[in-house]
Design a protein around this motif. Sequence first.
Motif, PDB file in Angstrom:
ATOM      1  N   UNK A  13      40.666  20.998  13.681  1.00 56.89           N
ATOM      2  CA  UNK A  13      40.198  20.626  12.334  1.00 56.89           C
ATOM      3  C   UNK A  13      39.047  19.450  12.702  1.00 56.89           C
ATOM      4  N   UNK A  14      38.211  19.268  11.656  1.00 55.65           N
ATOM      5  CA  UNK A  14      37.430  18.157  11.758  1.00 55.65           C
ATOM      6  C   UNK A  14      38.071  17.203  10.843  1.00 55.65           C
ATOM      7  N   UNK A  15      37.708  15.649  10.902  1.00 50.77           N
ATOM      8  CA  UNK A  15      38.581  15.037  10.116  1.00 50.77           C
ATOM      9  C   UNK A  15      38.099  15.106   8.564  1.00 50.77           C
ATOM     10  N   UNK A  16      39.312  14.961   7.796  1.00 56.45           N
ATOM     11  CA  UNK A  16      39.086  15.341   6.436  1.00 56.45           C
ATOM     12  C   UNK A  16      37.887  14.638   5.603  1.00 56.45           C
ATOM     13  N   UNK A  17      36.952  15.380   5.071  1.00 51.83           N
ATOM     14  CA  UNK A  17      35.949  14.716   4.148  1.00 51.83           C
ATOM     15  C   UNK A  17      36.448  13.487   3.262  1.00 51.83           C
ATOM     16  N   UNK A  18      37.750  13.503   2.751  1.00 51.47           N
ATOM     17  CA  UNK A  18      38.250  12.573   1.743  1.00 51.47           C
ATOM     18  C   UNK A  18      38.244  11.058   2.794  1.00 51.47           C
ATOM     19  N   UNK A  19      38.215  11.356   3.828  1.00 55.26           N
ATOM     20  CA  UNK A  19      38.645  10.128   4.594  1.00 55.26           C
ATOM     21  C   UNK A  19      37.310   9.474   5.331  1.00 55.26           C
ATOM     22  N   UNK A  29      29.046   5.993   3.468  1.00 58.36           N
ATOM     23  CA  UNK A  29      27.862   5.727   4.256  1.00 58.36           C
ATOM     24  C   UNK A  29      27.989   6.421   5.341  1.00 58.36           C
ATOM     25  N   UNK A  30      28.884   7.083   5.816  1.00 56.48           N
ATOM     26  CA  UNK A  30      28.826   7.791   7.105  1.00 56.48           C
ATOM     27  C   UNK A  30      28.170   9.276   6.920  1.00 56.48           C
ATOM     28  N   UNK A  31      27.398   9.534   8.208  1.00 53.80           N
ATOM     29  CA  UNK A  31      27.038  11.103   8.019  1.00 53.80           C
ATOM     30  C   UNK A  31      28.269  12.177   8.279  1.00 53.80           C
ATOM     31  N   UNK A  32      27.983  13.344   8.089  1.00 53.64           N
ATOM     32  CA  UNK A  32      29.003  14.404   8.363  1.00 53.64           C
ATOM     33  C   UNK A  32      28.337  15.171   9.234  1.00 53.64           C
ATOM     34  N   UNK A  33      29.012  15.863  10.179  1.00 50.44           N
ATOM     35  CA  UNK A  33      28.293  16.840  11.109  1.00 50.44           C
ATOM     36  C   UNK A  33      27.817  17.848  10.355  1.00 50.44           C
ATOM     37  N   UNK A  34      26.744  18.655  10.786  1.00 50.00           N
ATOM     38  CA  UNK A  34      26.260  19.760  10.112  1.00 50.00           C
ATOM     39  C   UNK A  34      27.106  21.054  10.142  1.00 50.00           C
ATOM     40  N   UNK A  35      27.108  21.708   9.361  1.00 46.76           N
ATOM     41  CA  UNK A  35      28.315  23.007   9.273  1.00 46.76           C
ATOM     42  C   UNK A  35      27.891  23.924  10.436  1.00 46.76           C
ATOM     43  N   UNK A  43      34.637  11.017  15.460  1.00 47.22           N
ATOM     44  CA  UNK A  43      33.571  10.287  14.271  1.00 47.22           C
ATOM     45  C   UNK A  43      33.183  11.842  13.550  1.00 47.22           C
ATOM     46  N   UNK A  44      33.318  11.666  12.206  1.00 45.65           N
ATOM     47  CA  UNK A  44      32.939  12.610  11.278  1.00 45.65           C
ATOM     48  C   UNK A  44      31.405  13.182  11.305  1.00 45.65           C
ATOM     49  N   UNK A  45      30.671  12.057  11.952  1.00 43.07           N
ATOM     50  CA  UNK A  45      29.198  12.523  12.085  1.00 43.07           C
ATOM     51  C   UNK A  45      28.744  13.371  13.026  1.00 43.07           C
ATOM     52  N   UNK A  46      29.750  13.731  14.062  1.00 49.28           N
ATOM     53  CA  UNK A  46      29.448  14.668  14.966  1.00 49.28           C
ATOM     54  C   UNK A  46      30.591  15.420  15.530  1.00 49.28           C
ATOM     55  N   UNK A  47      30.384  16.703  16.098  1.00 47.16           N
ATOM     56  CA  UNK A  47      31.358  17.216  16.881  1.00 47.16           C
ATOM     57  C   UNK A  47      31.023  17.184  18.304  1.00 47.16           C
TER      58      UNK A  47
END
Length: 333
Positions: A18-24, A28-34, A65-69
């Motif tokens: 699982x990717x890091x939970x979005x709630x965490x 200001x941080x980017x989230x990896x594209x789906x 890092x939630x910004x990338x896988x």
Amino acid sequence: MLLNRRSALGLAALAATPAPALAMTPVSRQVAPPDPTETIRLWPGAAPGGANVTVTPQVVERSTDPAFHDRFAQYTTDPILTVLRPERPNGASLLLIPGGGYRWAVVDKEGLDCARPFAAAGVTCFVLRYRLPADGWAAGPAAPLQDAQRALRLVRRQAAAEGLDPARVAVLGASAGGHLAGALTASRDAVYEAVDAADGLSFRPDLSILMYPVATMQGPFVHAGSRDNLLGANPSPEDLARWSLERMDWNGAAPTFLLHAMDDASVPVENSLQLLTAIRAAGVKAEAHLFEEGGHGFGVRLIAGKPASVWPELVLAWAARKGWISRVASSGS
């Protein structure tokens, strides 16, 4: 072979960790594209030569890092293509073969991440997850090449079925994936028995792009890990020669684009230089770009602000000159 836009296999594998939970995730941080949800199985039944294969497939996430896988697939038994579709297809298709030293195949860094700038330019992209030679397949070192040949044929069949151009199918391989893409480009004979009508199509790409490729299997510039994972601990001199790209017969091969960083400490730049000499001697049209810095395995994410960061634009400009895409598409407009 049916196109499966919501393949449970592909989704389960891509999301194995699982990717890091979005709630965490800080705002200001980017989230990896789906992840893309469309996948294509390579083989209509079991992959060939698997009677002695007992491994269990896994996909491991290395990024915190939630910004990338940063995932890799290991012990693959049911190879797949993951499809990235552009908003405005330009008729060209690209098979991407990530690296991993023939120990595993990375999913993101040299796969999905590298596909995105090409999809943004209108190219329909197919990222290959291939079998590995040490997992007990009867074909041994040829097992990944079986998957690559089958994948190129399926991409070509898919292009024809969707109104894309089946004569504009390129391959892009990185590191050990560059070795596999190079072997695919140079190979003349199929390394598996035909299973359906798709196997009547050509598996030879129309363009070949090799990123910091593992090329030689012998001598001082060899990447020992890739060699050992491909050929075993004690390969014969004949196998070392047979699987060295610079020793293959490149006559009639597709135009080839090479890119490599001069400070690559893992796969020395001489791999590309030796290969360039060999393919030019065979009359292959070639372009090569050597960058002062960039290291190994940079993909598109790890070279921000460095000279090598322009490589996708260089490839697209070269591909436009070869008629693979239009110049308008290569500019991203």
